[in-house]
Design a protein around this motif. Structure first.
Motif, PDB file in Angstrom:
ATOM      1  N   ILE A  53       0.832  -1.204   0.000  1.00 56.23           N
ATOM      2  CA  ILE A  53       0.000   0.000   0.000  1.00 56.23           C
ATOM      3  C   ILE A  53       0.867   1.255   0.000  1.00 56.23           C
ATOM      4  N   ILE A  54       1.941   1.222   0.790  1.00 55.80           N
ATOM      5  CA  ILE A  54       2.819   2.388   0.894  1.00 55.80           C
ATOM      6  C   ILE A  54       3.472   2.696  -0.449  1.00 55.80           C
ATOM      7  N   ASP A  55       3.904   1.665  -1.167  1.00 58.11           N
ATOM      8  CA  ASP A  55       4.557   1.876  -2.458  1.00 58.11           C
ATOM      9  C   ASP A  55       3.598   2.516  -3.457  1.00 58.11           C
ATOM     10  N   VAL A  56       2.366   2.036  -3.496  1.00 56.26           N
ATOM     11  CA  VAL A  56       1.364   2.608  -4.399  1.00 56.26           C
ATOM     12  C   VAL A  56       1.091   4.063  -4.033  1.00 56.26           C
ATOM     13  N   THR A  57       0.997   4.328  -2.723  1.00 58.95           N
ATOM     14  CA  THR A  57       0.777   5.703  -2.266  1.00 58.95           C
ATOM     15  C   THR A  57       1.911   6.604  -2.721  1.00 58.95           C
ATOM     16  N   GLY A  58       3.143   6.118  -2.619  1.00 65.02           N
ATOM     17  CA  GLY A  58       4.301   6.897  -3.039  1.00 65.02           C
ATOM     18  C   GLY A  58       4.262   7.240  -4.516  1.00 65.02           C
ATOM     19  N   VAL A  59       3.905   6.267  -5.347  1.00 62.79           N
ATOM     20  CA  VAL A  59       3.828   6.508  -6.789  1.00 62.79           C
ATOM     21  C   VAL A  59       2.778   7.566  -7.103  1.00 62.79           C
ATOM     22  N   LEU A  60       1.604   7.437  -6.473  1.00 63.40           N
ATOM     23  CA  LEU A  60       0.512   8.369  -6.763  1.00 63.40           C
ATOM     24  C   LEU A  60       0.805   9.776  -6.248  1.00 63.40           C
ATOM     25  N   VAL A  61       1.290   9.863  -5.002  1.00 65.52           N
ATOM     26  CA  VAL A  61       1.538  11.174  -4.393  1.00 65.52           C
ATOM     27  C   VAL A  61       2.647  11.922  -5.124  1.00 65.52           C
ATOM     28  N   PHE A  62       3.780  11.270  -5.292  1.00 68.45           N
ATOM     29  CA  PHE A  62       4.912  11.959  -5.909  1.00 68.45           C
ATOM     30  C   PHE A  62       4.740  12.113  -7.419  1.00 68.45           C
ATOM     31  N   GLY A  63       3.975  11.217  -8.021  1.00 70.56           N
ATOM     32  CA  GLY A  63       3.639  11.398  -9.423  1.00 70.56           C
ATOM     33  C   GLY A  63       2.813  12.667  -9.601  1.00 70.56           C
ATOM     34  N   GLY A  64       1.881  12.880  -8.674  1.00 74.62           N
ATOM     35  CA  GLY A  64       1.088  14.107  -8.710  1.00 74.62           C
ATOM     36  C   GLY A  64       1.936  15.338  -8.503  1.00 74.62           C
ATOM     37  N   PHE A  65       2.881  15.263  -7.573  1.00 74.79           N
ATOM     38  CA  PHE A  65       3.774  16.395  -7.321  1.00 74.79           C
ATOM     39  C   PHE A  65       4.631  16.703  -8.544  1.00 74.79           C
ATOM     40  N   ALA A  66       5.079  15.661  -9.239  1.00 79.58           N
ATOM     41  CA  ALA A  66       5.904  15.868 -10.437  1.00 79.58           C
ATOM     42  C   ALA A  66       5.115  16.627 -11.496  1.00 79.58           C
ATOM     43  N   VAL A  67       3.863  16.242 -11.693  1.00 85.58           N
ATOM     44  CA  VAL A  67       3.019  16.922 -12.677  1.00 85.58           C
ATOM     45  C   VAL A  67       2.824  18.380 -12.276  1.00 85.58           C
ATOM     46  N   VAL A  68       2.530  18.624 -10.999  1.00 79.85           N
ATOM     47  CA  VAL A  68       2.319  19.987 -10.512  1.00 79.85           C
ATOM     48  C   VAL A  68       3.568  20.838 -10.713  1.00 79.85           C
ATOM     49  N   ALA A  69       4.727  20.270 -10.316  1.00 80.94           N
ATOM     50  CA  ALA A  69       5.973  21.033 -10.382  1.00 80.94           C
ATOM     51  C   ALA A  69       6.377  21.363 -11.822  1.00 80.94           C
ATOM     52  N   PHE A  70       6.201  20.415 -12.741  1.00 76.53           N
ATOM     53  CA  PHE A  70       6.621  20.637 -14.121  1.00 76.53           C
ATOM     54  C   PHE A  70       5.613  21.458 -14.924  1.00 76.53           C
ATOM     55  N   ALA A  71       4.332  21.259 -14.626  1.00 76.34           N
ATOM     56  CA  ALA A  71       3.298  21.923 -15.426  1.00 76.34           C
ATOM     57  C   ALA A  71       2.836  23.251 -14.835  1.00 76.34           C
ATOM     58  N   GLY A  72       3.091  23.466 -13.563  1.00 74.86           N
ATOM     59  CA  GLY A  72       2.545  24.649 -12.898  1.00 74.86           C
ATOM     60  C   GLY A  72       3.447  25.855 -12.859  1.00 74.86           C
ATOM     61  N   GLY A  73       4.658  25.729 -13.359  1.00 72.19           N
ATOM     62  CA  GLY A  73       5.565  26.871 -13.358  1.00 72.19           C
ATOM     63  C   GLY A  73       6.308  27.052 -12.046  1.00 72.19           C
ATOM     64  N   THR A  74       6.952  28.196 -11.924  1.00 73.68           N
ATOM     65  CA  THR A  74       7.816  28.469 -10.777  1.00 73.68           C
ATOM     66  C   THR A  74       7.059  28.459  -9.454  1.00 73.68           C
ATOM     67  N   ASP A  75       5.893  29.070  -9.433  1.00 75.84           N
ATOM     68  CA  ASP A  75       5.126  29.134  -8.186  1.00 75.84           C
ATOM     69  C   ASP A  75       4.732  27.743  -7.704  1.00 75.84           C
ATOM     70  N   ALA A  76       4.330  26.889  -8.628  1.00 72.26           N
ATOM     71  CA  ALA A  76       3.932  25.534  -8.267  1.00 72.26           C
ATOM     72  C   ALA A  76       5.133  24.730  -7.769  1.00 72.26           C
ATOM     73  N   ALA A  77       6.276  24.884  -8.441  1.00 71.27           N
ATOM     74  CA  ALA A  77       7.479  24.181  -8.016  1.00 71.27           C
ATOM     75  C   ALA A  77       7.908  24.643  -6.629  1.00 71.27           C
ATOM     76  N   THR A  78       7.756  25.933  -6.365  1.00 69.78           N
ATOM     77  CA  THR A  78       8.092  26.468  -5.045  1.00 69.78           C
ATOM     78  C   THR A  78       7.183  25.877  -3.974  1.00 69.78           C
ATOM     79  N   TRP A  79       5.890  25.750  -4.286  1.00 63.89           N
ATOM     80  CA  TRP A  79       4.957  25.126  -3.334  1.00 63.89           C
ATOM     81  C   TRP A  79       5.353  23.685  -3.044  1.00 63.89           C
ATOM     82  N   VAL A  80       5.708  22.949  -4.090  1.00 69.87           N
ATOM     83  CA  VAL A  80       6.113  21.551  -3.910  1.00 69.87           C
ATOM     84  C   VAL A  80       7.349  21.472  -3.020  1.00 69.87           C
TER      85      VAL A  80
END
Length: 207
Positions: A53-80
């Motif tokens: 369960i923990i491994d799946v959670t890690g993939v989903l959570v950090f996968g979401g963060f990667a999308v936010v950081a790359f697609a959201g620009g500087t402000d989003a990356a700073t939030w991450v």
């Protein structure tokens, strides 16, 4: 159960924290990708024994963060960079607590060292509910510490052209406090499993 195998499941969170701590918002997306890769590696490693369960959670959570950081620009990356650690720990804590009410996540680790005939023992389930609840509380407390660090000593800030990733508040709240919490969870897990290493014997003692 060997608590060390459970701690290994937290490796993606550690990888993300280390990278962000060293380089801040400039590599927030890459830090999230590294955490996803680490979680996937753990899934491959444990594939024959079942996906955790923990491994799946890690993939989903950090996968979401990667999308936010790359697609959201500087402000989003700073939030991450500033609040990703706290948010990831909070989400994991919620998953752990929820699992305690349904199927304790720690059972997946305990089954690696406990004979199969004990897996459905009431004692085995009860002990793992407690272990999963303990780690859920640990992660939520850690989330609070990380989020406070993000507010007081943001890793994504820039001062004089230099990333501010190693301030005293950040060091205390992102590393010292979480390490103490993990140690407390580790010791609690040892104590809970010590008295129930043999579920049949423990059940007999209670009966």
């Amino acid at each position: 159960m060997n608590p060390k195998s459970l701690l290994l499941g937290l490796l993606p969170w550690i990888v993300f924290s280390l990278i962000v701590h060293r380089a801040g918002a400039t590599v927030a997306g890459l830090a999230a990708v590294a955490a996803v890769v680490t979680a996937l590696a753990l899934m491959v490693k444990d594939g024959l024994r079942g996906i955790k369960i923990i491994d799946v959670t890690g993939v989903l959570v950090f996968g979401g963060f990667a999308v936010v950081a790359f697609a959201g620009g500087t402000d989003a990356a700073t939030w991450v960079a500033d609040y990703g650690r706290g948010s990831a720990a909070a989400l994991l804590g919620v998953v752990m607590l929820a699992s305690a009410a349904v199927l304790p996540f720690s059972e997946q680790y305990a089954r690696e060292s406990v004979p199969q005939e004990y897996w459905h023992s009431p004692v085995f389930r009860a002990v793992n509910r407690k272990i999963s609840a303990v780690w859920g509380v640990v992660m939520l407390a850690m989330a609070g510490s990380h989020l406070l660090a993000g507010y007081l000593d943001p890793a994504g800030s820039v001062a004089g052209g230099t990333i501010n990733a190693t301030g005293p508040a950040g060091l205390l709240l992102n590393w010292v406090v979480p390490a103490a919490l993990v140690f407390a969870g580790y010791k609690a897990t040892q104590a809970l499993t010590a008295g129930a290493s043999n579920p049949a014997a423990a059940a007999a003692q209670r009966g």
